[in-house]
Design an enzyme around this catalytic site. Structure first.
Site, mmCIF file in Angstrom:
data_model
loop_
_atom_site.group_PDB
_atom_site.id
_atom_site.type_symbol
_atom_site.label_atom_id
_atom_site.label_comp_id
_atom_site.label_asym_id
_atom_site.label_seq_id
_atom_site.Cartn_x
_atom_site.Cartn_y
_atom_site.Cartn_z
ATOM 1 N N SER A 156 2.973 -3.181 3.105
ATOM 2 C CA SER A 156 4.070 -3.089 2.148
ATOM 3 C C SER A 156 4.948 -4.353 2.230
ATOM 4 O O SER A 156 4.425 -5.462 2.101
ATOM 5 C CB SER A 156 4.862 -1.811 2.437
ATOM 6 O OG SER A 156 5.730 -1.509 1.402
ATOM 7 N N ASP A 320 -2.263 5.014 -3.783
ATOM 8 C CA ASP A 320 -1.005 4.259 -3.723
ATOM 9 C C ASP A 320 -0.634 3.793 -5.131
ATOM 10 O O ASP A 320 -1.276 2.909 -5.689
ATOM 11 C CB ASP A 320 -1.190 3.048 -2.786
ATOM 12 C CG ASP A 320 0.098 2.259 -2.580
ATOM 13 O OD1 ASP A 320 1.093 2.529 -3.279
ATOM 14 O OD2 ASP A 320 0.097 1.369 -1.704
ATOM 15 N N HIS A 353 1.362 5.565 -0.951
ATOM 16 C CA HIS A 353 1.716 4.294 -0.320
ATOM 17 C C HIS A 353 1.779 4.423 1.209
ATOM 18 O O HIS A 353 1.493 3.476 1.933
ATOM 19 C CB HIS A 353 3.061 3.831 -0.883
ATOM 20 C CG HIS A 353 3.488 2.489 -0.398
ATOM 21 N ND1 HIS A 353 2.697 1.373 -0.523
ATOM 22 C CD2 HIS A 353 4.621 2.074 0.226
ATOM 23 C CE1 HIS A 353 3.339 0.331 -0.006
ATOM 24 N NE2 HIS A 353 4.489 0.724 0.460
#
Lengths: 376, 195
Positions: A156, A320, A353
């Site tokens: 991320s 995600d 995610h």
């Protein structure tokens, strides 16, 4: 009591040795002093070529592995990937993770004291970028005697830093592991960050960012976190985890007191978050993510990727929707066009995610293989 | 399979770049890198294959050949290899042309469904061929296009594809080119676009 194979670790704090003018940021503004907190697992070898830098995500911190004290309730955020014989093998590697610039866990951020005024920075803290975070990490490493990185790795916002590292310091980074990330956040991601910031600044306690000596904007920050949590999960994982279950087993009374399990989960996540996170850091870090754009910073994505000299492992996750696979592919194909050594896998996972923190088994194998793989 | 590998090793120029579609565990790319000093990249849809390649230090992409090669620039590889997979993709003609756009040359090997045993099983036995070369029953085969060596040659002619080298194999051994459409179980050929 929780156990960790990494035992109790002690965070370290250093103050960066800066030139007269202080630390110059990408915006051109300067910070008169920068303090960095970091953790280290494993030892640097004689040649100094076994260091892996882990880069934490938005709400993560330097505490990647181990416990801070024996009675800790949770180990570090990547404890199941780090350790003797694990993906980030501490018998072989020295693993370092530092808190990002702008955060609130011991590295300089909006909650730190401005040495010129003696007051917390608050909204007078200059805007920071992913590039600035990486620059701070670079100086930290040089200061503690690390001149080359066996690998950088992160998911991320941590993946953004990993990419920035590979582009900004190509001679220093031998390998880069980029999980659930992107070279630039899409409009949807920016939109969710904007909602989070709006929730914070709408809280009367926020008070223009000056709340450090009074009540904190906990309600606004909790709502921001609730929105964030929705984006980290997937429709599928929410269905599996909560379905339409009510928190009380008595059944719906059809009054406004009814609470679904998913509601109470979000409430809990929000409340837990305000104890450890600073609302102003939320604003600065989400802005840094929004502004991150390797393409515009380096004259196009192809030009950015052409600078790199690392081997890359890029992973994305099927469910995600915050950092979707096509954003990883954009990076991967730009690297391929530049003739770089890049491997890519879209991992089948239902966890949205958050998958990069949860899909330990396959990820462990892939990262271990990548870190041990020779060049043919 | 080794005869196919040998053939490919024989064709590929030292120091060239190779894209292997459906690379499996990258055994071919590894051998090419070792013996021909190539720079290779594999593409596969299977997680286990990807792990195996990464472990060998060969760069690999997770990818679905049915999505084509749209993300690969033209002429970005010296060779694009497709081994025993053409009959399994949804649009084989398009993939073939894409391979020749991305690579200067393509190396393809495909099963010849007109092999005499297949003819016998279908023509006389009246049932779909099922043998060592085609070890699948009709209801669970990955093969969705059934074509012969002659069909393939005709497609090449129609699309302006030059077949520069052709090797016939029977059960993994190279055989002479005598009535290949009858005696070859598989064919390995090197292709380029007519200029």
């Amino acid at each position: 009591m929780i156990q960790s194979p990494n035992g109790v670790v002690i965070p370290r704090t250093v103050t960066l040795q800066l030139d007269q003018g202080g630390f110059v940021l990408e915006s051109g503004k300067t910070l008169p002093e920068v303090t960095v907190r970091y953790e280290m697992y494993g030892e640097i070898n004689q040649a100094g070529d076994n260091v892996i830098l882990l880069l934490h995500a938005f709400s993560g911190d330097a505490h990647a592995a181990g416990l801070h004290h024996d009675a800790d309730r949770y180990p570090g955020w990547w404890d199941d990937m780090i350790g003797s014989g694990n993906a980030f093998d501490t018998d072989r590697f020295c693993v370092i993770c530092s808190n990002v610039l702008g955060g609130c866990q011991g590295t300089t951020g909006p909650g730190s004291t401005n040495p010129q005024t003696g007051q917390p920075w608050g909204m007078t803290f200059p805007v920071i970028t992913i590039g600035d975070m990486v620059d701070v990490q670079y100086r930290l490493l040089r200061q503690i005697g690390v001149n080359t990185l066996y690998a950088v790795a992160g998911g991320s916002m941590g993946g953004m830093q990993a990419l920035e590292w590979a582009v900004r310091f190509p001679d220093m980074v031998q390998r880069a592991v980029v999980l659930a990330s992107t070279a630039r956040l899409n409009a949807q991601g920016i939109a969710f960050n904007a909602v989070g910031r709006n929730a914070i600044v709408s809280d009367p306690a926020w008070n223009g960012g000056n709340y450090y000596d009074g009540p904190h904007p906990t309600r606004g920050l909790a709502i921001a976190r609730m929105v964030g949590h929705i984006t980290y999960l997937s429709s599928e994982s929410m269905r599996l985890k909560f379905g339409r279950r009510l928190q009380n087993a008595d059944g719906a009374k059809l009054d406004l007191e009814d609470q679904f399990a998913v509601e109470s989960y979000l409430e809990y996540q929000g409340e837990k978050f305000v104890d450890r996170f600073d609302a102003n850091s939320y604003i600065y870090l989400t802005k840094a993510m929004d502004y991150f754009d390797l393409a515009s910073s380096w004259g196009g994505l192809d030009a950015a990727m052409a600078r790199t000299r690392s081997r890359f492992l890029v992973l994305s996750y099927t469910s995600d929707w915050l950092f979707p696979t096509d954003q990883s592919k954009e990076v991967v194909y730009a690297l391929a066009r530049a003739g770089k050594d890049v491997s890519f896998n879209e991992v089948v996972s239902p966890y949205g995610h958050d998958s990069f923190l949860l899909e330990a088994t396959l990820q462990r194998e892939l990262i271990r293989a990548f870190l041990s793989g020779g060049t043919v | 399979m080794n005869a196919v590998f040998e053939q490919i090793l024989h064709v590929v120029e030292p120091g060239s770049t190779v894209l292997d579609l459906g690379c499996d565990d990258c055994a071919l790319l590894e051998q090419l890198a070792r013996e021909r000093n190539t720079l290779g990249r594999g593409v596969d849809i299977d997680d286990r294959s990807i792990q195996a390649c990464i472990r060998k230090g060969i760069s690999v992409f997770h990818g679905d050949l049915d999505e084509g090669l749209k993300d690969y620039p033209s002429r970005s590889y010296d060779y694009v290899i497709l081994s025993r997979t053409l009959q399994q993709v949804r649009d084989p003609k398009n993939l073939l042309l894409e391979m020749l756009r991305v690579g200067r040359q393509a190396i393809v090997n495909y099963p010849n469904f007109a092999f005499w045993l297949n003819r016998l099983q279908l023509g006389i036995g009246g049932r779909m061929p099922e043998n060592r070369e085609l070890p699948y029953s009709w209801y669970d085969t990955p093969n969705i296009h059934f074509f012969t060596h002659r069909d393939f040659q005709r497609l090449c002619r129609e699309e302006g594809i030059t077949v520069s080298q052709q090797v016939y194999l029977s059960r993994g051994r190279v055989i002479p080119g005598f009535l290949p459409n009858l005696f070859a179980t598989e064919v390995c050929c090197t292709l380029s676009l007519d200029v």
